[in-house]
Design an enzyme around this catalytic site. Structure first.
Site, short mmCIF file in Angstrom:
data_model
loop_
_atom_site.label_atom_id
_atom_site.label_comp_id
_atom_site.label_asym_id
_atom_site.label_seq_id
_atom_site.Cartn_x
_atom_site.Cartn_y
_atom_site.Cartn_z
N SER A 151 0.86 -1.19 0.00
CA SER A 151 0.00 0.00 0.00
C SER A 151 0.89 1.23 0.00
CB SER A 151 -0.88 -0.01 1.25
OG SER A 151 -1.54 1.23 1.43
N TYR A 164 -3.79 -0.91 10.00
CA TYR A 164 -3.58 -1.16 8.57
C TYR A 164 -2.20 -0.66 8.15
CZ TYR A 164 -4.55 -1.13 3.53
OH TYR A 164 -4.51 -1.34 2.17
#
Length: 259
Positions: A151, A164
């Protein structure tokens, strides 16, 4: 020049004769990646939650590819080991795509232990165990490709996504650590860091006019990414074209990180 080398030179992105395992292929990035690999010729094993991947299976079958669905809850780590053993006992897995992941949004002071562990168990521990289980036969065979979905938050901190962000930083770290160990054994381990994609994970951001506008203003491409934008990167990293790419986190972000 050997026959194998000649074939790679003629068609470096050709995945015919390769078997790819893709996790979380029921929708979004995982579905697009599965379709891309199938279009390149790979056979597929889709690992994910029960009932979530039938649409992807049908799409791959329509492309003429061989595809199998195997139910798996990646947060169940014993099940990861069991399912991986079953799959590798029946097939030679050449490619592993770690796509499955979850995100919980909350102010960091309000993040519960349950939420923290859920995100880390799936996004980080699950990824490592899948790499371990499918990577071991690859190292013994001397050939294989592992691609994990990281990410932009493998590089940045984000807002209201502490677990996350920690998990995706960890994915980048695992990618580099395994590349160091397994590169000499013929296995390339890389990751893709998607930018802001129009998927379920970004629905809240896209529906917030102020956040959506501020994000789009920073992206030189001027748009949210589409899941298909990631598929080509996955095919590249899974193919002979990437035989000398190892330990890399490939950003697919429309130019976000360049600003």
């Amino acid at each position: 020049m050997t026959t194998q080398t000649a074939a790679a030179v003629r068609s470096p992105f050709d995945l015919h004769g390769r078997c790819a395992v893709v996790t979380g292929a029921g929708r979004g990035l995982g579905q697009a990646i599965a379709r891309g690999l199938a279009q390149a010729g790979a056979d597929l094993v889709l690992l994910g939650r029960p009932g979530s991947q039938s649409s992807t299976r049908d799409q791959v079958a329509d492309l003429g590819g061989d595809v199998e669905i195997v139910d798996l809850d990646i947060s169940d780590h014993d099940a990861v080991e069991r399912v991986a053993a079953e799959v590798t006992s029946n097939r030679q897995v050449d490619i592993l795509i770690n796509n499955a992941g979850v995100i919980d949004r909350a102010d960091s002071v309000d993040v519960s232990q349950q939420s923290w562990h859920r995100v880390v168990d799936i996004n980080l521990t699950g990824v490592f165990l899948l790499c371990q289980q499918f990577g071991h036969p690859m190292t013994e065979r001397g050939q294989g490709k592992i691609v994990s979905v990281a990410s932009l938050l493998s590089f940045q901190g984000g807002l209201r996504v502490a677990a996350y962000t920690a998990s995706k930083h960890g994915v980048a770290g695992i990618t580099k650590a395994l590349a160091n160990e397994w590169g000499p054994l013929g296995v390339q381990v890389n990751a893709i860091a998607p930018g802001y994609m129009a998927t379920d994970n970004t629905t809240a951001l896209r529906e917030d006019p102020d956040r959506s506008r501020s994000i789009l203003e920073r992206i030189p491409a001027g748009r949210w990414g589409d899941a298909t934008d990631v598929a080509g990167a996955a095919v590249f990293l899974s193919s002979a074209a990437a035989d000398y790419v190892n330990g890399h986190v490939l950003v697919v972000d429309g130019g976000w990180m360049a600003r």
